[in-house]
Design an enzyme around this catalytic site. Structure first.
Site, PDB file in Angstrom:
ATOM      1  N   HIS A 119      23.432 -24.230  31.921  1.00  0.00           N
ATOM      2  CA  HIS A 119      24.542 -24.403  32.853  1.00  0.00           C
ATOM      3  C   HIS A 119      25.862 -24.351  32.090  1.00  0.00           C
ATOM      4  O   HIS A 119      26.792 -25.089  32.391  1.00  0.00           O
ATOM      5  CB  HIS A 119      24.415 -25.732  33.596  1.00  0.00           C
ATOM      6  CG  HIS A 119      23.351 -25.752  34.640  1.00  0.00           C
ATOM      7  ND1 HIS A 119      23.156 -26.825  35.482  1.00  0.00           N
ATOM      8  CD2 HIS A 119      22.417 -24.830  34.990  1.00  0.00           C
ATOM      9  CE1 HIS A 119      22.140 -26.562  36.297  1.00  0.00           C
ATOM     10  NE2 HIS A 119      21.673 -25.364  36.015  1.00  0.00           N
ATOM     11  N   GLU A 138      32.119  -7.777  17.454  1.00  0.00           N
ATOM     12  CA  GLU A 138      31.017  -7.810  16.487  1.00  0.00           C
ATOM     13  C   GLU A 138      29.785  -8.547  17.016  1.00  0.00           C
ATOM     14  O   GLU A 138      28.647  -8.139  16.762  1.00  0.00           O
ATOM     15  CB  GLU A 138      31.500  -8.460  15.191  1.00  0.00           C
ATOM     16  CG  GLU A 138      30.480  -8.496  14.075  1.00  0.00           C
ATOM     17  CD  GLU A 138      30.196  -7.133  13.445  1.00  0.00           C
ATOM     18  OE1 GLU A 138      29.231  -7.050  12.667  1.00  0.00           O
ATOM     19  OE2 GLU A 138      30.929  -6.154  13.752  1.00  0.00           O
ATOM     20  N   HIS A 190      26.831 -20.865  38.506  1.00  0.00           N
ATOM     21  CA  HIS A 190      25.638 -21.656  38.187  1.00  0.00           C
ATOM     22  C   HIS A 190      25.348 -21.676  36.688  1.00  0.00           C
ATOM     23  O   HIS A 190      25.313 -22.735  36.079  1.00  0.00           O
ATOM     24  CB  HIS A 190      24.449 -21.073  38.968  1.00  0.00           C
ATOM     25  CG  HIS A 190      23.162 -21.803  38.798  1.00  0.00           C
ATOM     26  ND1 HIS A 190      22.212 -21.871  39.796  1.00  0.00           N
ATOM     27  CD2 HIS A 190      22.624 -22.466  37.749  1.00  0.00           C
ATOM     28  CE1 HIS A 190      21.164 -22.564  39.371  1.00  0.00           C
ATOM     29  NE2 HIS A 190      21.392 -22.931  38.117  1.00  0.00           N
ATOM     30  N   CYS A 232      12.683 -24.192  37.653  1.00  0.00           N
ATOM     31  CA  CYS A 232      12.896 -22.861  37.070  1.00  0.00           C
ATOM     32  C   CYS A 232      11.588 -22.103  36.871  1.00  0.00           C
ATOM     33  O   CYS A 232      11.615 -20.937  36.450  1.00  0.00           O
ATOM     34  CB  CYS A 232      13.586 -22.983  35.708  1.00  0.00           C
ATOM     35  SG  CYS A 232      15.132 -23.901  35.683  1.00  0.00           S
ATOM     36  N   HIS A 286      17.322 -21.461  30.255  1.00  0.00           N
ATOM     37  CA  HIS A 286      18.275 -21.516  31.365  1.00  0.00           C
ATOM     38  C   HIS A 286      19.332 -22.554  31.037  1.00  0.00           C
ATOM     39  O   HIS A 286      19.006 -23.711  30.760  1.00  0.00           O
ATOM     40  CB  HIS A 286      17.562 -21.878  32.664  1.00  0.00           C
ATOM     41  CG  HIS A 286      18.486 -22.128  33.817  1.00  0.00           C
ATOM     42  ND1 HIS A 286      19.550 -21.296  34.114  1.00  0.00           N
ATOM     43  CD2 HIS A 286      18.517 -23.125  34.751  1.00  0.00           C
ATOM     44  CE1 HIS A 286      20.192 -21.766  35.172  1.00  0.00           C
ATOM     45  NE2 HIS A 286      19.590 -22.878  35.571  1.00  0.00           N
TER      46      HIS A 286
END
Length: 255
Positions: free
Chosen positions: A130, A157, A213, A111, A128
């Site tokens: 999943h 809200e 993903h 990443c 990140h």
């Protein structure tokens, strides 16, 4: 997804860092990035966000970037497993990235260039995940609105937990929250171009969904990145349940 590394074996074997910069990940402060990243990853694992070694977290601290390793069981990460980079640093080629601490037997996060993209626009933390809810929402948006559509929701809200843009305050209850969606790629690093395009087209966004993903979320502090990620995941789960009941996500579209 990279093959899982037995992180317990790696920890037991010790570290052999070329730069010998272990001091960068040694601190008694629980808010230090080297302590905070493992703690966040443990929480994310219990929430189902980083199952099976997936996902990642990175924090920028001054001119250093701290990054969780790739292909490891995220709930077992320790401070000594954290990579440290100089910032700024080139995104490409990978060989030019300025690592100042590399744990032995661990792989830098796939990443990394996506995290760097977030940091280049002023973020201090990028997450990140999943998450299943993020994945499901990308599938529903594609089926209902088409591949070019964003995820949009209003009059809930929890959208008040998401910023409207840098220095623009938070979303209001009546606002429509829009999160861009990009296509997945066979390799994580290849998502970078799509992320850059999505940010260029949506400069106020603090998140980008990746179809089939997961999601990338960033914030002005680690705490803000985490709470924004929590709010978004809650909204995605709600959206899936709303769809089951035939309820519209964006009331502003139905007026």
């Amino acid at each position: 997804m990279p093959e899982a590394t037995n992180i317990q074996v790696v920890i037991a074997s010790g570290l052999d860092n070329e730069e010998n910069n272990d001091h960068l990940v040694q601190s008694s402060d629980p808010q230090h990035p080297a302590n905070l990243i493992p703690e966040m990853c443990r929480k994310f694992y219990t929430w189902g966000w980083v199952t099976g070694t997936g996902g990642g977290t990175s924090i920028r601290h001054g001119d250093h970037i701290f990054i969780a390793p790739s292909g490891v069981q995220k709930e077992l990460i320790q401070p000594e497993n954290i990579f440290v980079m100089q910032f700024p640093t080139p995104k490409y080629p990978p060989s030019e990235r300025k690592y100042i601490r590399k744990p032995k037997n661990l792989k830098p996060s796939d990443c990394t260039p996506l995290f760097l993209t977030a940091f280049e626009r002023g973020a201090m933390c990028c997450i990140h995940t999943h998450s299943q809810w993020a994945v499901l929402v990308t599938l529903l948006v594609e089926r209902i609105y088409g591949k070019e559509a964003h995820f949009e929701i209003s009059n809930i809200e929890q959208i008040k937990g998401i910023p409207k843009g840098k220095g623009k305050g938070m979303h209001n209850y009546h606002d429509t929250l829009r999160i861009p969606i990009i296509d997945n790629t066979p390799f994580e690093e290849d998502l970078t171009e799509g992320l850059e395009r999505a940010i260029a087209a949506n400069p106020d966004t603090y998140a980008v969904l990746v179809r089939r993903h997961g999601i990338y979320v960033w914030g002005d502090t680690p705490a803000k990145a985490k709470t924004q990620c929590e709010s978004l995941d809650w909204l995605f789960q709600l959206a899936v349940e709303m769809h089951k009941l035939g309820l519209p996500w964006d009331i502003n579209k139905t007026k």
